[in-house]
Motif scaffolding. Structure first.
Motif, mmCIF file in Angstrom:
data_model
loop_
_atom_site.group_PDB
_atom_site.id
_atom_site.type_symbol
_atom_site.label_atom_id
_atom_site.label_comp_id
_atom_site.label_asym_id
_atom_site.label_seq_id
_atom_site.Cartn_x
_atom_site.Cartn_y
_atom_site.Cartn_z
ATOM 1 N N ALA A 45 0.783 -1.468 -0.165
ATOM 2 C CA ALA A 45 0.083 0.013 -0.108
ATOM 3 C C ALA A 45 0.893 1.258 0.015
ATOM 4 O O ALA A 45 0.559 2.284 -0.766
ATOM 5 C CB ALA A 45 -1.083 -0.072 1.148
ATOM 6 N N VAL A 49 0.207 4.285 -2.479
ATOM 7 C CA VAL A 49 -0.248 5.556 -2.050
ATOM 8 C C VAL A 49 0.898 6.707 -1.950
ATOM 9 O O VAL A 49 0.648 7.909 -1.994
ATOM 10 C CB VAL A 49 -1.131 5.449 -0.555
ATOM 11 N N ARG A 50 1.965 6.226 -1.177
ATOM 12 C CA ARG A 50 2.834 7.288 -0.922
ATOM 13 C C ARG A 50 3.952 7.322 -2.257
ATOM 14 O O ARG A 50 4.481 8.636 -2.405
ATOM 15 C CB ARG A 50 3.893 6.956 0.319
ATOM 16 N N GLU A 77 -4.407 4.010 4.845
ATOM 17 C CA GLU A 77 -3.654 3.656 3.632
ATOM 18 C C GLU A 77 -3.736 2.578 2.780
ATOM 19 O O GLU A 77 -4.104 2.557 1.461
ATOM 20 C CB GLU A 77 -2.147 3.656 4.008
ATOM 21 N N GLN A 80 -7.102 3.482 0.900
ATOM 22 C CA GLN A 80 -6.946 4.092 -0.426
ATOM 23 C C GLN A 80 -6.097 3.162 -1.641
ATOM 24 O O GLN A 80 -6.449 3.315 -2.551
ATOM 25 C CB GLN A 80 -5.826 5.216 -0.073
ATOM 26 N N ALA A 81 -5.318 2.397 -1.129
ATOM 27 C CA ALA A 81 -4.825 1.367 -2.006
ATOM 28 C C ALA A 81 -5.875 0.620 -2.677
ATOM 29 O O ALA A 81 -5.888 0.324 -3.888
ATOM 30 C CB ALA A 81 -3.734 0.521 -1.531
ATOM 31 N N LEU A 84 -7.670 2.476 -5.363
ATOM 32 C CA LEU A 84 -7.001 2.434 -6.357
ATOM 33 C C LEU A 84 -7.291 1.059 -7.230
ATOM 34 O O LEU A 84 -7.247 0.937 -8.540
ATOM 35 C CB LEU A 84 -5.479 2.638 -6.182
#
Length: 336
Positions: A45, A49-50, A77, A80-81, A84
């Motif tokens: 992740a 994300v980062r 996180e 978010q991943a 995606l």
């Protein structure tokens, strides 16, 4: 593709394997079976994300049904991943709670998460709230000195309450200290009976078993014993035709058997497109080495590809030359 596609396909799946189940490997496996569920390598992740490494999500539409396996331990996180992955069309998002590598432990994810079912439940809940496709977990029966009889039921209860729809259990402990990742795949004893007891405790949870399955006949027997699914790892990679070519008929009751010869022919346009896009032949053919495992000419097939695929300019003609090693010893094989 609707999320139910992954649920239906989970009866038989190919395990996520680092450095192996990349998009080229998955494309090859999909040519052998239309129905098995395929998994990506673990994608962290933080990288998505980062690090913005969205290229790690690349796949071919032909791979469906295909699941994205994520590594991480931060609920926000991971959410978010997961979002995606779902946005680009993955049919399932899977959380890795089974990998024992040092690299994974240092990131506080993988098998070490078996020690913190509460955190895993938070992660699952966050991912579940972020996507509409199934959120699943792959885990071990325990780690280190844990008593699997105690920790596994609690672990499953927590993730089910958080919204986990399916779980794949690698029926071995992971020893985070003292065993290498390779040794963790073989040395800890298998405990299929424990996984069967979990099915009795959680009758409405889809439970797939992983670990030590080397033949399609073994998979059939495990399904007949009452488990919902079987995940096969190294055997599906090293002998893909043996495991996958008849899986549609034998496991799913649909479709016809494929042959390794047909798959080689079908790979040629894919190889051409990859080379045209600037790729190298060995990036694909390294996954094809086991196609003729156990058959006359298999050694020659592997030798020609292994020695030639990394050379500049290597292309489909090398694949045809390698295939000639098989047809020379099996006259009935169709040339490509």
């Amino acid at each position: 593709m609707p999320s139910t596609a992954a649920n239906a396909a989970a009866t038989l799946s190919v395990a996520p394997m680092m450095d192996w189940t990349d998009r080229h490997c998955r494309y090859l496996h999909r040519l052998l079976s239309r129905h098995v569920l395929l998994y990506t390598e673990m994608v962290t992740a933080p990288a998505l994300v980062r690090g913005g490494a969205l290229h790690l999500l690349d796949y071919d539409v032909a791979e469906h049904p295909v699941a994205l396996q994520l590594g991480g331990s931060d609920p926000a996180e991971l959410a978010q991943a997961a979002r995606l992955g779902a946005t680009v069309g993955y049919d399932e998002i899977n959380l890795n709670c089974g990998c024992p590598s040092d690299r994974v432990q240092s990131g506080t994810f993988g098998a070490i998460l078996m020690r913190d079912p509460g955190l895993v439940a938070e992660c699952v809940a966050a991912m579940r709230s972020a996507v509409t496709v199934p959120v699943t977990v792959k885990c071990r029966i325990g780690v280190d000195d844990q008593d699997p009889e105690e920790v596994l039921p609690e672990f499953l209860a927590r993730i089910v309450a958080a919204g986990c729809e399916r779980v794949t259990i690698h029926a071995r402990k992971a020893w985070l200290k003292g065993l290498s990742p390779k040794e963790n795949r073989d040395i800890p004893p298998l405990d299929y009976d424990l996984v069967m007891r979990m099915k009795g405790l959680f009758p409405h949870l889809h439970i797939s078993i992983n670990g030590g399955v080397e033949t399609l006949a073994q998979a059939e027997a495990l399904l007949e014993s009452g488990l919902d699914g079987v995940m096969i790892g190294r055997a599906a990679y090293h002998q893909p035709a043996d495991i996958l070519a008849s899986a549609d008929r034998r496991i799913f009751g649909a479709g016809v058997d494929r042959t390794a010869e047909e798959v080689v022919e079908a790979m040629l346009p894919y190889i051409e497109a990859h080379l045209t896009g600037g790729g190298r032949l060995h990036q694909i053919t390294r996954h094809m080495l086991g196609l003729f495992a156990g058959r006359p000419g298999a050694r020659g097939w592997r030798r020609v590809l292994s020695e030639g695929a990394t050379k500049p300019g290597a292309g489909p003609d090398l694949v045809r030359a390698a295939f000639a090693q098989v047809t020379a010893l099996a006259p009935d094989a169709k040339a490509v």
